[in-house]
Each structure stands twice: as structure tokens, then as C-alpha cells.
Design a protein around this motif. Structure first.
Motif, short mmCIF file in Angstrom:
data_model
loop_
_atom_site.label_atom_id
_atom_site.label_comp_id
_atom_site.label_asym_id
_atom_site.label_seq_id
_atom_site.Cartn_x
_atom_site.Cartn_y
_atom_site.Cartn_z
N LEU A 329 7.35 24.40 21.25
CA LEU A 329 8.82 24.39 21.14
C LEU A 329 9.44 24.92 22.42
CD1 LEU A 329 11.29 24.21 19.02
CD2 LEU A 329 11.02 26.67 18.86
N MET A 330 10.52 24.26 22.85
CA MET A 330 11.30 24.81 23.96
C MET A 330 12.66 25.20 23.39
SD MET A 330 11.50 25.41 27.16
CE MET A 330 11.63 24.67 28.75
N LEU A 331 13.01 26.46 23.52
CA LEU A 331 14.31 26.86 23.02
C LEU A 331 15.35 26.70 24.11
CD1 LEU A 331 14.98 29.07 20.21
CD2 LEU A 331 16.64 29.10 22.07
N VAL A 332 16.27 25.74 23.89
CA VAL A 332 17.30 25.44 24.88
C VAL A 332 18.56 26.20 24.49
CG1 VAL A 332 18.72 23.59 25.82
CG2 VAL A 332 16.29 23.17 25.32
N ALA A 333 18.85 27.26 25.24
CA ALA A 333 20.01 28.09 24.90
C ALA A 333 21.08 27.89 25.96
CB ALA A 333 19.58 29.55 24.84
N LEU A 334 22.34 27.71 25.49
CA LEU A 334 23.43 27.46 26.44
C LEU A 334 24.48 28.55 26.27
CD1 LEU A 334 23.47 23.69 25.61
CD2 LEU A 334 22.76 24.67 27.79
N GLY A 335 24.68 29.32 27.30
CA GLY A 335 25.66 30.42 27.22
C GLY A 335 24.97 31.73 26.90
N LEU A 354 3.26 31.22 18.00
CA LEU A 354 3.70 29.87 18.39
C LEU A 354 3.82 29.77 19.92
CD1 LEU A 354 4.88 27.24 16.85
CD2 LEU A 354 7.03 27.98 17.90
N PRO A 355 3.26 28.71 20.53
CA PRO A 355 3.48 28.51 21.97
C PRO A 355 4.92 28.03 22.20
CG PRO A 355 1.57 27.26 21.19
CD PRO A 355 2.34 27.71 19.98
N VAL A 356 5.75 28.90 22.72
CA VAL A 356 7.17 28.59 22.83
C VAL A 356 7.73 29.16 24.13
CG1 VAL A 356 7.58 30.58 21.30
CG2 VAL A 356 9.44 28.99 21.70
N SER A 357 8.69 28.44 24.72
CA SER A 357 9.32 28.93 25.95
C SER A 357 10.83 28.92 25.82
CB SER A 357 8.98 28.02 27.13
OG SER A 357 7.68 28.26 27.55
N ILE A 358 11.46 29.67 26.67
CA ILE A 358 12.92 29.67 26.76
C ILE A 358 13.27 29.60 28.24
CG2 ILE A 358 13.02 32.22 26.71
CD1 ILE A 358 15.72 31.87 25.14
N ASP A 359 14.34 28.93 28.56
CA ASP A 359 14.76 28.78 29.95
C ASP A 359 15.01 30.15 30.59
OD1 ASP A 359 15.95 27.30 32.22
OD2 ASP A 359 17.78 28.32 31.55
N LEU A 360 14.51 30.32 31.79
CA LEU A 360 14.65 31.62 32.47
C LEU A 360 15.61 31.55 33.65
CD1 LEU A 360 10.86 32.64 32.54
CD2 LEU A 360 12.58 33.41 30.92
N LYS A 370 14.83 18.43 30.50
CA LYS A 370 13.87 17.86 31.44
C LYS A 370 12.63 18.77 31.55
CE LYS A 370 14.24 15.84 35.92
NZ LYS A 370 15.04 15.83 37.12
N ALA A 371 12.91 20.08 31.60
CA ALA A 371 11.81 21.05 31.68
C ALA A 371 10.94 20.97 30.42
CB ALA A 371 12.36 22.45 31.87
N ALA A 372 11.60 20.78 29.27
CA ALA A 372 10.87 20.66 28.00
C ALA A 372 9.95 19.45 28.05
CB ALA A 372 11.84 20.55 26.83
#
Ligand code: HAM
Length: 425
Positions: A329-335, A354-360, A370-372
Motif C-alpha cells: 500500500l502507498m498512502l497518498v496524503a495531501l496537505g 504490512l509493507p507500506v510507504s508514505i510520501d516523504l 507515479k511513485a506508487a
């Protein structure tokens, strides 16, 4: 000027390092199955250990050691190999007092000041195995079979296992005389190194890579010609056991290993086509080494293989399976608010495995998606100001390109369920 890494060393970057991990996993697995336990010894030792253990007349000790004085004026050496250290540890920790044999393995960097070329490094890595406290040929057969088994599991092609017996001090003394007699009339034509070896260690002349020396030693008496009864019997039994285990091997009477401690069995595994440095494994019996480093008379046998060379051989045989780091999962957070809420969710999901990332980087929606895609994530969970206010989150299936809205509070359970189903499938 940018600083560069030292000559003969490597940076192992992501993309390559996964191949190393794969090989290391296979190594650990086979060692567990064969009943070998891991030992870790220091990366540097008292210089004397290698002088006494590996031998004063070897290239390793004469030319290739990284030796330095520490601040207490003690001469220290970065380990050029692992066998001497394992024997030192066996003695120092009184492992000879426990159940025998002691079956050990190690992996790690070794250091030799050699001329770097393809397959030859100044910092290289070995996987090695040592069995201490057992002198029967079945032990020799077991360690050779372990190498054979590992290489076959890896799918290596073009393997050649060469075995020889270099005899014991008794039969070697006889061989030395015969060899010196044979070489005497040719002596002045030998290379400079071999002229020196003539007195101290003429056996090594058989191993010289200089073409003239190779020609001059054609037809020279080999150690097999002078084996005593005990060594001859040992070698015969070893060959029977190797055949019984279906190891394909070849007796190579000219195989002389470059370290002084070998007695009886010596062996090497070669692979065609990996270039000049075709030895991917070398080993043998060293029944006098433990005593040499100050312990009780104890037989020993082992081998070491160059990880870099095994990986080169593996590449030629189809390569290690691709392993990629992949997010589920990629957590796409805006704001800002979504980011801190998203970070809390990601932290909880990581605790659940869970293998998961968040934008840094605080990127746009498009850039984050795109990164996801790049990490080949299965899902993207999109959380913006609006979703936060409504208490929902958008879950996009990146494989199917479909998306749905789910309640924010249900996300974690929902994703974990999907993940478990996918892992099982
Ligand atoms: P060795 O033949 O010196 O033996 O090294 C074993 C293996 O390490 C070689 O076959 C090769 O694959 C790799 N190797 C050696 N030097 C380099 C280098 N400069 N660059 C890349 N790879 C290299 C020993 O070290 C003994 N301690 C083996 C042993 C264990 N004998 C009994 N027990």
C-alpha cells in the motif's frame, strides 16, 4: 575532488544487494540442514596468527596482508582468510572440551592486497565451513558434498570439482626430495619466486601460473606418487564416498593450494567462463593447524568460497531470482493534516507487518501516484482535506485501476484482510 572508494573494493547498491541476500539465505539454509552452526570472529587479529597459521612462505603472508601497528604498537592484520581465526577461536574458547566434531560456518569480508582484476578484489567476501575434531574421510566427503549440493541448488553450470591429496609431513618430506631432484637441472630457468620456493616450499612451484614454470614442471613427481599408506587409504576412501554421494569430481594431482596448512585432502571447484579467476571454492584438510596456533592436536577440514565469484557464476547460469522491494500500500496524503493522520495510519499498519510507504517529499497527487506505480504497490490510499472532513479514504486498486471509498476507521482492517488473502494466494 570527490573521494573515491579504495581500489579493489565495491559498493553494493540496491538491485545488486538482493542477489547477495538470496545467496546468503541459501547458504544459511543449507548449513542448517547439514547441522553447521555460525561463528563470527573479529575482522582483525594479531599478525602472528596468520604468519603461523597460513604460513610464512605463502603469497598471502608475504605480499598480501593489510598489516598495521595499532596505537599500542601491536602488529594487527585485517583477516585475509577465516580458517586461522576459527582455529584460534576453537582453542581460545576451549571448544575442544565439548562434544566433537565442531561444525562451524562463517560469512564475511576478507582482505588481501592483491592486484585487482575481474573476480579479484582487495576486500572480498567468503562463505566458509570448518569441521574440527574429526579425521575420517567421511568428514572430507561431507564438506565437499555440501559445496556440490549448494552449487547444484543454485543451478550453477560448468562446475568442475578437483580433488587431490597433498599428503602429510611424512610423505611430503619424501616428495620434497624427489621434486627437488627433478627440478634441480631446471632450477635456473624457473621464475624468481619459484627459485625462492625451491628451497623452502617446492610444492608451490607446481602451482605457479608462469607459463615457463608450468612447462618446466611437466612430468614432475606429484604428491600422489609418494603418499604414505595412511594418506593413500584416506584418499581412496574419500573418492569412494564422493562417488557414493554422486559428486562428479576429477583427481587433479597438480592441485596445490596456496596456503601452507593443508594435509591430505585438497580440493577446488572451478567454473568455466567466469574469466581468469575461475576458482569459486577452495579447501582441504589441515590436521596440524589447531596445534600450530597453540591448541591440542586436532584434525580439521573446511573450505571457503568467494561470494563475488559464486554470484558471477550464478549470473552466467541464469541468475538469482529477482527479488524486489515492493509496497502493498502507498498512502497518498495531501496537505499537512492528512499527512499527520496518514503517518499515524502507516505506523499502525507497519506494526501489523504490512509493507507500506508514505510520501516523504510533500509531492503532488500525480507525483505520489507515479511513485506508487514505480514501487509496484497493489493499492494507493488517498487522503486529502475533503476525505478527512467526511471521515473517508479513497482506496485505489492500482492493478485494476478501480477505486472505492471506504470509511477511514475501516481502512486498516480492510487492507490487512486483503493483504492476508493476497499473501495466501
Ligand atoms: P583460498 O583459496 O585462499 O582459501 O580462498 C577461497 C576462495 O575465496 C577462492 O576460491 C576464491 O573463490 C575466493 N577468493 C580468494 N581471494 C579472492 C580475492 N582476492 N577476490 C575474490 N575472491 C577471492 C582460503 O581462504 C582457505 N581459508 C579455505 C579453507 C577453509 N581451507 C580450509 N578451510
Amino acid at each position: 575532488m570527490a573521494i573515491q572508494r579504495p581500489k579493489g573494493t565495491q559498493d553494493l547498491l540496491p538491485g545488486v544487494v538482493e542477489k547477495w541476500q538470496y545467496l546468503e539465505e541459501q547458504i544459511r539454509k543449507i548449513c542448517r540442514e547439514y547441522g553447521y552452526e555460525e561463528i563470527r570472529t573479529p575482522m582483525f587479529e594479531a599478525t602472528e596468527l596468520f604468519q603461523r597459521g597460513v604460513g610464512e612462505t605463502t603469497d598471502i603472508v608475504n605480499k598480501e596482508m593489510y598489516t598495521f601497528l595499532d596505537k599500542g604498537d601491536r602488529s594487527m592484520t585485517l583477516r585475509p582468510e577465516g580458517t586461522a581465526s576459527v582455529c584460534r577461536a576453537y582453542v581460545e574458547n576451549k571448544l575442544y572440551g565439548g562434544p566433537q566434531p565442531v561444525k562451524l560456518y562463517y560469512t564475511g569480508p576478507m582482505f588481501r592486497y592483491e592486484r585487482p582484476q575481474s573476480g579479484r578484489f582487495r576486500q572480498f567476501h567468503q562463505f566458509g565451513v570448518e569441521v574440527l575434531g574429526a579425521d575420517k574421510p567421511i568428514v572430507d566427503a561431507e564438506v565437499i558434498t555440501l559445496v556440490w549440493d549448494l552449487y547444484n541448488r543454485l543451478g550453477l553450470k560448468g562446475l568442475e570439482v578437483h580433488v587431490n591429496s597433498v599428503g602429510c609431513p611424512t610423505c611430503r618430506a619424501e616428495h620434497k626430495i624427489k621434486l627437488q631432484e627433478f627440478l634441480a637441472p631446471r632450477r635456473e630457468h624457473l621464475c624468481k619466486d619459484c627459485q625462492e620456493r625451491y628451497e623452502k616450499n617446492p610444492l608451490r612451484i607446481l602451482d605457479c601460473k608462469n607459463p615457463t614454470c608450468q612447462e618446466l614442471t611437466q612430468g614432475a613427481p606429484t604428491t600422489l606418487d609418494t603418499l604414505c599408506e595412511d594418506c593413500g587409504q584416506h584418499f581412496k576412501e574419500l573418492q569412494e564416498l564422493l562417488s557414493a554421494a554422486e559428486v562428479v569430481y576429477k583427481v587433479d594431482p597438480r592441485l596445490v593450494r596456496g596456503l601452507d596448512y593443508y594435509r591430505k585432502t585438497a580440493f577446488e571447484v572451478l567454473v568455466e567462463d567466469i574469466g581468469a579467476q575461475s576458482a569459486i571454492c577452495g579447501g582441504g584438510r589441515y590436521d596440524g593447524l589447531v596445534q600450530e596456533v597453540g591448541g591440542p592436536q586436532t584434525p580439521g577440514i573446511g573450505f571457503a568460497m568467494g561470494i563475488e565469484r559464486v554470484l558471477a557464476a550464478l549470473n552466467l547460469s541464469g541468475g538469482a531470482p529477482d527479488v524486489e522491494t515492493k509496497d502493498y500500500l502507498m498512502l497518498v496524503a495531501l496537505g499537512e493534516r492528512a499527512q499527520s493522520e496518514g503517518f499515524a495510519i502507516v505506523s499502525r499498519l507497519r506494526k501489523k507487518g504490512l509493507p507500506v510507504s508514505i510520501d516523504l517529499l510533500g509531492r503532488s497527487l500525480k507525483a505520489q501516484l507515479k511513485a506508487a506505480d514505480r514501487t509496484k504497490a497493489n493499492y494507493a490510499a488517498i487522503l486529502g482535506q475533503e476525505e478527512l472532513e467526511k471521515g473517508i479514504i479513497i482506496l485505489r486498486n492500482l492493478t485494476l485501476g478501480e477505486q472505492e471509498e471506504i470509511a477511514l476507521k475501516d481502512l486498516e482492517e480492510y487492507v490487512m484482510r486483503k493483504y492476508r488473502e493476497d499473501v495466501k494466494a
